[in-house]
Every structure is written in structure tokens, then in C-alpha cells.
Write a protein that holds these residues in place. Structure first.
Motif, PDB file in Angstrom:
ATOM      1  N   LEU A  76       0.818  -1.208   0.000  1.00  0.00           N
ATOM      2  CA  LEU A  76       0.000   0.000   0.000  1.00  0.00           C
ATOM      3  C   LEU A  76       0.860   1.269   0.000  1.00  0.00           C
ATOM      4  O   LEU A  76       0.573   2.220  -0.730  1.00  0.00           O
ATOM      5  CB  LEU A  76      -0.934  -0.010   1.210  1.00  0.00           C
ATOM      6  CG  LEU A  76      -1.917  -1.190   1.254  1.00  0.00           C
ATOM      7  CD1 LEU A  76      -2.704  -1.187   2.557  1.00  0.00           C
ATOM      8  CD2 LEU A  76      -2.872  -1.128   0.067  1.00  0.00           C
ATOM      9  N   THR A  77       1.898   1.286   0.831  1.00  0.00           N
ATOM     10  CA  THR A  77       2.746   2.479   0.866  1.00  0.00           C
ATOM     11  C   THR A  77       3.531   2.642  -0.441  1.00  0.00           C
ATOM     12  O   THR A  77       3.738   3.764  -0.912  1.00  0.00           O
ATOM     13  CB  THR A  77       3.735   2.419   2.045  1.00  0.00           C
ATOM     14  OG1 THR A  77       4.499   1.203   1.973  1.00  0.00           O
ATOM     15  CG2 THR A  77       2.987   2.458   3.368  1.00  0.00           C
ATOM     16  N   ALA A 106      -8.485   8.153  -8.998  1.00  0.00           N
ATOM     17  CA  ALA A 106      -9.653   7.316  -8.688  1.00  0.00           C
ATOM     18  C   ALA A 106      -9.766   6.153  -9.674  1.00  0.00           C
ATOM     19  O   ALA A 106     -10.102   5.026  -9.283  1.00  0.00           O
ATOM     20  CB  ALA A 106     -10.919   8.164  -8.713  1.00  0.00           C
ATOM     21  N   LEU A 107      -9.477   6.425 -10.944  1.00  0.00           N
ATOM     22  CA  LEU A 107      -9.553   5.359 -11.943  1.00  0.00           C
ATOM     23  C   LEU A 107      -8.448   4.324 -11.698  1.00  0.00           C
ATOM     24  O   LEU A 107      -8.698   3.106 -11.733  1.00  0.00           O
ATOM     25  CB  LEU A 107      -9.404   5.959 -13.351  1.00  0.00           C
ATOM     26  CG  LEU A 107      -9.514   4.968 -14.520  1.00  0.00           C
ATOM     27  CD1 LEU A 107     -10.823   4.189 -14.470  1.00  0.00           C
ATOM     28  CD2 LEU A 107      -9.376   5.714 -15.857  1.00  0.00           C
ATOM     29  N   LEU A 108      -7.225   4.802 -11.421  1.00  0.00           N
ATOM     30  CA  LEU A 108      -6.139   3.881 -11.094  1.00  0.00           C
ATOM     31  C   LEU A 108      -6.468   3.068  -9.848  1.00  0.00           C
ATOM     32  O   LEU A 108      -6.262   1.845  -9.793  1.00  0.00           O
ATOM     33  CB  LEU A 108      -4.835   4.662 -10.864  1.00  0.00           C
ATOM     34  CG  LEU A 108      -4.122   5.226 -12.095  1.00  0.00           C
ATOM     35  CD1 LEU A 108      -3.024   6.194 -11.659  1.00  0.00           C
ATOM     36  CD2 LEU A 108      -3.528   4.099 -12.934  1.00  0.00           C
ATOM     37  N   GLY A 168      -7.691  -1.542  -6.981  1.00  0.00           N
ATOM     38  CA  GLY A 168      -8.512  -1.986  -5.855  1.00  0.00           C
ATOM     39  C   GLY A 168      -9.244  -3.283  -6.141  1.00  0.00           C
ATOM     40  O   GLY A 168      -9.319  -4.175  -5.278  1.00  0.00           O
ATOM     41  N   VAL A 169      -9.797  -3.413  -7.348  1.00  0.00           N
ATOM     42  CA  VAL A 169     -10.485  -4.649  -7.722  1.00  0.00           C
ATOM     43  C   VAL A 169      -9.502  -5.814  -7.710  1.00  0.00           C
ATOM     44  O   VAL A 169      -9.813  -6.907  -7.213  1.00  0.00           O
ATOM     45  CB  VAL A 169     -11.139  -4.502  -9.113  1.00  0.00           C
ATOM     46  CG1 VAL A 169     -11.638  -5.852  -9.620  1.00  0.00           C
ATOM     47  CG2 VAL A 169     -12.283  -3.495  -9.064  1.00  0.00           C
ATOM     48  N   LEU A 170      -8.307  -5.573  -8.263  1.00  0.00           N
ATOM     49  CA  LEU A 170      -7.297  -6.628  -8.281  1.00  0.00           C
ATOM     50  C   LEU A 170      -6.862  -6.985  -6.859  1.00  0.00           C
ATOM     51  O   LEU A 170      -6.753  -8.170  -6.502  1.00  0.00           O
ATOM     52  CB  LEU A 170      -6.086  -6.169  -9.105  1.00  0.00           C
ATOM     53  CG  LEU A 170      -4.928  -7.163  -9.223  1.00  0.00           C
ATOM     54  CD1 LEU A 170      -5.393  -8.450  -9.909  1.00  0.00           C
ATOM     55  CD2 LEU A 170      -3.764  -6.534  -9.993  1.00  0.00           C
ATOM     56  N   GLY A 171      -6.634  -5.971  -6.014  1.00  0.00           N
ATOM     57  CA  GLY A 171      -6.236  -6.214  -4.630  1.00  0.00           C
ATOM     58  C   GLY A 171      -7.310  -6.951  -3.846  1.00  0.00           C
ATOM     59  O   GLY A 171      -7.010  -7.851  -3.045  1.00  0.00           O
ATOM     60  N   LEU A 225      -6.691   0.876  -1.461  1.00  0.00           N
ATOM     61  CA  LEU A 225      -6.042   1.206  -2.730  1.00  0.00           C
ATOM     62  C   LEU A 225      -6.788   2.304  -3.473  1.00  0.00           C
ATOM     63  O   LEU A 225      -6.177   3.217  -4.041  1.00  0.00           O
ATOM     64  CB  LEU A 225      -5.931  -0.043  -3.605  1.00  0.00           C
ATOM     65  CG  LEU A 225      -4.857  -1.058  -3.198  1.00  0.00           C
ATOM     66  CD1 LEU A 225      -4.997  -2.347  -3.995  1.00  0.00           C
ATOM     67  CD2 LEU A 225      -3.469  -0.463  -3.415  1.00  0.00           C
ATOM     68  N   LEU A 226      -8.112   2.240  -3.475  1.00  0.00           N
ATOM     69  CA  LEU A 226      -8.907   3.282  -4.110  1.00  0.00           C
ATOM     70  C   LEU A 226      -8.652   4.636  -3.455  1.00  0.00           C
ATOM     71  O   LEU A 226      -8.396   5.642  -4.124  1.00  0.00           O
ATOM     72  CB  LEU A 226     -10.395   2.931  -4.029  1.00  0.00           C
ATOM     73  CG  LEU A 226     -11.383   4.028  -4.466  1.00  0.00           C
ATOM     74  CD1 LEU A 226     -11.158   4.398  -5.933  1.00  0.00           C
ATOM     75  CD2 LEU A 226     -12.820   3.571  -4.235  1.00  0.00           C
TER      76      LEU A 226
END
Length: 445
Positions: free
Chosen positions: A319-320, A360-362, A367-370, A390-391
Motif C-alpha cells: 500500500l505504501t 480514482a480510476l487507477l 482496488g479490484v485486483l487487490g 487502494l482506491l
């Protein structure tokens, strides 16, 4: 630079073959000799420079980086370099004076003829970093009422003392700029035509403008030179393309170094003393070390949360790292946009909103993958925490990373100061706050 010249010079100087060294130096262009001298050791550098012919010595000295010029002055002594210094163009002389200790600079200025000293003082009168301090006051100008033939004679008469004759300013009474005319336009049309019929609207800069911004305009628009004016539109000097290119290259080197959390080295790496390398890095490391304390404090604050769900600790590097890289990407993109004039401090709202959407798009994609990976290996609760974090982190990091350079510019601070390590550290602390806050809410711990 030709490495064969460097090797040949070292061998000739090591054998005390001064005649061979002098002959070798005459075979290469001044720019190649200057680049080679910058890589030679101190004693050899001074010896090689002394072997240059009078005219070649000036050309080589002008081609050296200001830091290398200062080093050569220290090796040769003031008396030996005084002759070359007196023959430099006023703007090049001022750049070197800025590098030298005050006592040495004052002593060298005494060696300059009175008329040249007066022109140098004109350039010295402008603030450091302004284009007025990098302009040449040695130029030839013509009047709009001159015929092309008369204007050409004026250029012939004064061109030898002018640093550039390819772009010629056109002035009215009181040195008021009304246009520019190229040497081509003086030569090709009939000599009886008026200058006013062939001059074009000039691109110019005010003397108190930032030198980097003015230089970028010169380089990007590919003009050989453009006039520098005072605020009453009176002509003061010219900024030439070679000086503009040096300014842009120096600014680029500085930005690249600061993006990596260091100050730029002024000399070639292998010739830079260890103390200078350490000095270029230590301040940034101390600043980042103090900033990193925030990250430690955040971890201590949520120590109880980590004890309840140890799995949360496994995702901290992920995350960092993503947060820091997202912020750095945004900062780098916006810093470049600032440099080339694609963004201004007043655009901070538009830039922040654009980076917010990009972040937000990234964040949604990552986020979905995580969420999918974390849910598969742990549980849906952990997956939800990772996905939402992530989002949030990507959105915040991109927004802050994009806005920071613009805010720095508005405050008069170099945008490159907000370098990649600094933004990464900032995003680490805020990202952990977001992470553990989301974990407490989603997991109920």
C-alpha cells in the motif's frame, strides 16, 4: 566526447610530452577539449590548459561548465587566468563571478578594461536567476528607417563586437524595440528596401523575468536569439540560443537530481570529491528521516489493531509503495508541464481535479485486483479493506502529488523541491492512516 582524446592526453601528460600534448589539443574542437579537461585530474587539467593557444584557450574556457571554470581558476591562479577572463563576453564573465569567492572575483574584475567592466556591471545589476543576468549587452541594432544596405553596413561595422548577428533588433529613438530582422533578410532582398518592410514582430523577455522560463521559450521556439527589455520596453541586451540551452540543461539536471532526493553535482562524477557528494545528499536524507518519523508514529498509534489482525501488516509495503509511486508519477508529470508552460499555478484547481479522477480510476483498477487477491488468500473482510484502501490512497496521492508542484511554484519555491522521496514519505504516513481507519471500520476492531 571522444574517449580516445582523454586517454591520449593522460598518456602524453604522464610522459611529460608537452609538445605532443599541445599538438593533440589542436586537432579537436574546443567543445571536445573542454569536455575532456573536465575529466582530467587537477594537475593535468591545468597543464593542458596552459598549452592551448591564445584563441583556443578562450574558446575552451567559454565551453567549460561554470564549476569547472572556477576549479581551473583556483589551479592556475588569478594572474594566469586574468587574460582569458578579460576577453570573456560580459554574460559569461558574470556567470563565472557568481561561482568565485568575492575576493577572487574582485581581483579578476580589476584586470578587465574599463569599458568591458562597465558592460559587465550592467549585467551584474540584475538579480541572480533573472534573464537580465544571462543576457549579453554586446549587440548591434538597426533602425526601421534604414535601408537594408545601410543596415548591413551597420552590422559589418559593429558585428565583430557583437555576440550574435543572426537576429538583429530593430529600435526607434530611445532604444524602444519595434521588431527584429534576420541576417538573411538583410542580405537577400534589394539593398534599397527599408528595414521596416522586412522586420517581424519580436519575441522578447523582460530583464527581471526568470531566466529558466525565458530560456525555455527561446529553445522551444527555436530562435537564435531574442531581445531582453526593461519594463519601459527599452532594449538592454540579447539572450542567445547557446546561453538559453545551457540554462535549460542546468535546470533539467537540477530537477532530475532533486527528483531523486539530492542536489546536482557540478563536476563529473568521478572527479567530484566524496565530501561534495555527501553534502549533496545529506540534507535531503535528514529531511526525509524526520518525515519518516510520522510513519513510525502512525504504526504505534494502530499497534493494537495490528495485534488483532496480524495479516494487515503483510500489506503495508504494498500500500505504501503504490501510494508513493502514484504521488511521484503525478508530481513528475505536473512538474514537467510547469517547465514547458503547459500548466500555471492558477491551474491548480483544474490539475487537482484531473489528478483526482486519474487517481480514482487507477485506484479502482488496482482496488479490484487487490480485493480479488486478498480475498482468495485470506478472507473477504481483508479483501474489502485492501480494495478500499487502494482506491483511497491512489486518489489522494495523485491529487496531492499533482497539486504540490503548483503550490510550490505559487510560493516561489522550486517545484523540484517536492521530490519523489518527499512525496513518497508523505503518502506513506497518510496512506497508513487511511488503511488502519478503513480496517477498523470494516473489520470492527
Amino acid at each position: 566526447m571522444d574517449d580516445s582524446l582523454l586517454q591520449s592526453l593522460r598518456e602524453a601528460l604522464a610522459d611529460d610530452d608537452l609538445g605532443g600534448t599541445a599538438d593533440l589539443l589542436t586537432r579537436y574542437a574546443p567543445q571536445d577539449v573542454a569536455a575532456t579537461l573536465e575529466r582530467l585530474g587537477d594537475p593535468q587539467q591545468a597543464v593542458a590548459f596552459r598549452l592551448l593557444e591564445k584563441g583556443a584557450a578562450l574558446a575552451v574556457f567559454e565551453a567549460l561548465d561554470p564549476a569547472a571554470q572556477r576549479e581551473l581558476v583556483e589551479q592556475l591562479g588569478e594572474r594566469e587566468v586574468a587574460q582569458v577572463f578579460a576577453r570573456l563576453d560580459p554574460d559569461d564573465r558574470v556567470v563565472l563571478l557568481d561561482e568565485l569567492p568575492a575576493t577572487v572575483a574582485t581581483s579578476l574584475m580589476r584586470s578587465v578594461p574599463e569599458d568591458s567592466r562597465a558592460r559587465t556591471d550592467v549585467v551584474l545589476g540584475y538579480p541572480k536567476g533573472s534573464v537580465g543576468r544571462r543576457m549579453t549587452p554586446d549587440f548591434v541594432s538597426v533602425r526601421p528607417t534604414d535601408t537594408l544596405g545601410a543596415a548591413l553596413e551597420r552590422v559589418r561595422a559593429g558585428g565583430a563586437a557583437s555576440e550574435t548577428i543572426y537576429t538583429i533588433p530593430v529600435v526607434e529613438q530611445g532604444r524602444r524595440l519595434v521588431g527584429v530582422i534576420s541576417l538573411r533578410s538583410l542580405l537577400l532582398p534589394p539593398g534599397g528596401d527599408l528595414v521596416a518592410d522586412h522586420m517581424v514582430t519580436p519575441m522578447f523577455a523582460y530583464a527581471d523575468e526568470d531566466a529558466e522560463e525565458a530560456a525555455r521559450r527561446c529553445v522551444e521556439r527555436r530562435v537564435l536569439a531574442f531581445p531582453v527589455l526593461d519594463r519601459e520596453e527599452r532594449l538592454l541586451g540579447m539572450l542567445t540560443i547557446d546561453d538559453a540551452t545551457r540554462i535549460v540543461e542546468a535546470a533539467r539536471d537540477e530537477d532530475e537530481a532533486r527528483a531523486g532526493g539530492a542536489e546536482p553535482l557540478r563536476l563529473p562524477y568521478l572527479r567530484t570529491p566524496v565530501r561534495q557528494i555527501t553534502r549533496s545528499r545529506i540534507v535531503w536524507l535528514l529531511v526525509l528521516g524526520v518525515s519518516a518519523v510520522l510513519t513510525v508514529n502512525v504504526l504505534e498509534l494502530f499497534e493494537a489493531t495490528l495485534e488483532q489482525r496480524v495479516a494487515l501488516a503483510l500489506f503495508i509495503p504494498l500500500l505504501t509503495g503504490i501510494g508513493g509511486n502514484t504521488g511521484s508519477q503525478a508530481a513528475t508529470t505536473v512538474t514537467r508541464a510547469l517547465a514547458v508552460g503547459e500548466a500555471r499555478p492558477r491551474d491548480v484547481g483544474r490539475v487537482a481535479f484531473k489528478e483526482l479522477r486519474a487517481g480514482a480510476l487507477l485506484g479502482s483498477l488496482l482496488g479490484v485486483l487487490g480485493w480479488a487477491v486478498a480475498s482468495a488468500f485470506y478472507d473477504s473482510g481483508i479483501g474489502a479493506v485492501i480494495g478500499l484502501t487502494l482506491l483511497s490512497v491512489c486518489t489522494l496521492s495523485a491529487t496531492v502529488g499533482g497539486a504540490m508542484p503548483l503550490a510550490a511554484k505559487a510560493m516561489g519555491v522550486d517545484p523540484a523541491v517536492f521530490s519523489t522521496p518527499f512525496i513518497s514519505t508523505f503518502c506513506d504516513a497518510t496512506g497508513l492512516l487511511i488503511y488502519f481507519t478503513i480496517a477498523q471500520q470494516v473489520l470492527g476492531i
